[in-house]
Design a protein around this motif. Sequence first.
Motif, PDB file in Angstrom:
ATOM      1  N   ASP A  88       0.860  -1.192   0.000  1.00  0.00           N
ATOM      2  CA  ASP A  88       0.000   0.000   0.000  1.00  0.00           C
ATOM      3  C   ASP A  88       0.893   1.238   0.000  1.00  0.00           C
ATOM      4  O   ASP A  88       2.126   1.124  -0.052  1.00  0.00           O
ATOM      5  N   ASN A  89       0.308   2.418   0.037  1.00  0.00           N
ATOM      6  CA  ASN A  89       1.090   3.661  -0.062  1.00  0.00           C
ATOM      7  C   ASN A  89       2.024   3.853   1.127  1.00  0.00           C
ATOM      8  O   ASN A  89       3.046   4.537   1.018  1.00  0.00           O
ATOM      9  N   TYR A  90       1.678   3.264   2.258  1.00  0.00           N
ATOM     10  CA  TYR A  90       2.480   3.444   3.474  1.00  0.00           C
ATOM     11  C   TYR A  90       3.644   2.454   3.511  1.00  0.00           C
ATOM     12  O   TYR A  90       4.783   2.813   3.778  1.00  0.00           O
ATOM     13  N   ASN A  91       3.335   1.183   3.227  1.00  0.00           N
ATOM     14  CA  ASN A  91       4.358   0.129   3.261  1.00  0.00           C
ATOM     15  C   ASN A  91       4.962  -0.040   1.869  1.00  0.00           C
ATOM     16  O   ASN A  91       4.576  -0.910   1.095  1.00  0.00           O
ATOM     17  N   SER A  92       5.917   0.807   1.550  1.00  0.00           N
ATOM     18  CA  SER A  92       6.546   0.830   0.238  1.00  0.00           C
ATOM     19  C   SER A  92       7.527  -0.339   0.085  1.00  0.00           C
ATOM     20  O   SER A  92       7.902  -0.979   1.071  1.00  0.00           O
ATOM     21  N   PRO A  93       7.990  -0.608  -1.145  1.00  0.00           N
ATOM     22  CA  PRO A  93       9.017  -1.648  -1.332  1.00  0.00           C
ATOM     23  C   PRO A  93      10.260  -1.399  -0.487  1.00  0.00           C
ATOM     24  O   PRO A  93      10.857  -2.353   0.036  1.00  0.00           O
ATOM     25  N   GLN A  94      10.671  -0.134  -0.332  1.00  0.00           N
ATOM     26  CA  GLN A  94      11.856   0.159   0.477  1.00  0.00           C
ATOM     27  C   GLN A  94      11.647  -0.215   1.943  1.00  0.00           C
ATOM     28  O   GLN A  94      12.550  -0.757   2.589  1.00  0.00           O
ATOM     29  N   ILE A  95      10.449   0.069   2.461  1.00  0.00           N
ATOM     30  CA  ILE A  95      10.163  -0.280   3.856  1.00  0.00           C
ATOM     31  C   ILE A  95      10.160  -1.791   4.037  1.00  0.00           C
ATOM     32  O   ILE A  95      10.696  -2.322   5.026  1.00  0.00           O
TER      33      ILE A  95
END
Length: 415
Positions: free
Chosen positions: A147-154
């Motif tokens: 989702d917008n909060y849990n990005s691939p980087q996170i």
Amino acid sequence: MIRVVGIGLNGKDSLTTEVKSIVINTSILIGSQRHLKYFSDYSGTTIALENFIKDIKVLKKLSKDNKSIVVLVSGDPLFFGLGRLLLQEINKKDLEFYPNLTSIQLAFSYIKVPWHDAQLISIHGRNLDELILSFKKGKQKIAILTDNYNSPQIIASIYLSLSLLKSYDVWVCENLGRVDQKINCFSPQKLADLKQYEFSSLNIVIFLENNNIALNTQEYAQLPVLGIRDEHFLTFKDRPGLMTKREVRIAILGELSLQPKQVIWDIGAGTGSVSIEISRLSNTSKVYAIEKTAVGINIITKNCKRFRTYNVVPFALTNLQELYELPSPDRIFIGGSGGKLIEILEICQQKLKENGIITISLATVENLGMSINWLKNNSWNYTLLSIQLSRSLAIANLTRLYPINPVFLLRANRR
């Protein structure tokens, strides 16, 4: 009747002629603003989805009027979709589903990997516990709906903070099926470092196990003298967490009081992680990595090749009596005993050189008590170290602690 229709990435054109007819001829058409735009020529009543709780109440009320209703969703309605919620609120006899291709299917197709055995996880508006558990279990393929909060980087940062034993390649698939589609593969570290890059909100992240054995020249050059990170070691596929953890290895090496040109036994060597750390500290010593399982010997051999530790000798133990054939050791580490701890200690007592040291790693109170009783009865000096550690886990801008299993370390020498 409520018909739930899955829309593909190419919109209206993804539907069959039959399904298009169902949509066009329905009395009420419900969907997101994006989905409704695909049917801008629809002449009936349209309702835009905005709040699931309120929308389902409206839908239940409309269904009682026996009107024909179509709900538009993305992909497969029953794959982490609205269909699951509808089944909880509406009688299944009043529902029909018309699935389309999911983004997960397309992602695996583009990277050319079978997906029937993949772990599928959605963190879209959900907590991360299931994802963290999948990482800890060492799943070979993990597909993640973000989702917008849990990005691939996170997600990559979470994986790295767990210091796990698996090595992965990470695929990020953006805007699948569109002209601006992007599909790229990263190492977890490289992905986590892309802090300023913004991926499309329409993305799928796939973690695929990386089976590379040898470290490249740069990776090898960056290894620390002591305390190799756990994820660098190859380990058991069915038990990825079965390895002496980095912090505990460091303590073990301290308790052994190593010197140059020694003979060292590592009994129950498992993956060989302790043997390899000893070898890297003292390349003039000879380390016997003693393991009873063929799988363990295979992993130890591969890890020795991986870390270029040529003074480690993998020793396949089929019978405890074979320990008498080995050169007498200056130091002994017992990391596993296969239920024969006392028998092993009896042999070690006979083979250990004068002024030698034994260090034992114990996970249970029962084995600790058994070991202490044996040491007392045989007039050995001993000290006990209890290790209880937690590692930090970064989640977005927050930090949580995850515990490492407690371990007892017994250090013993003759009086």
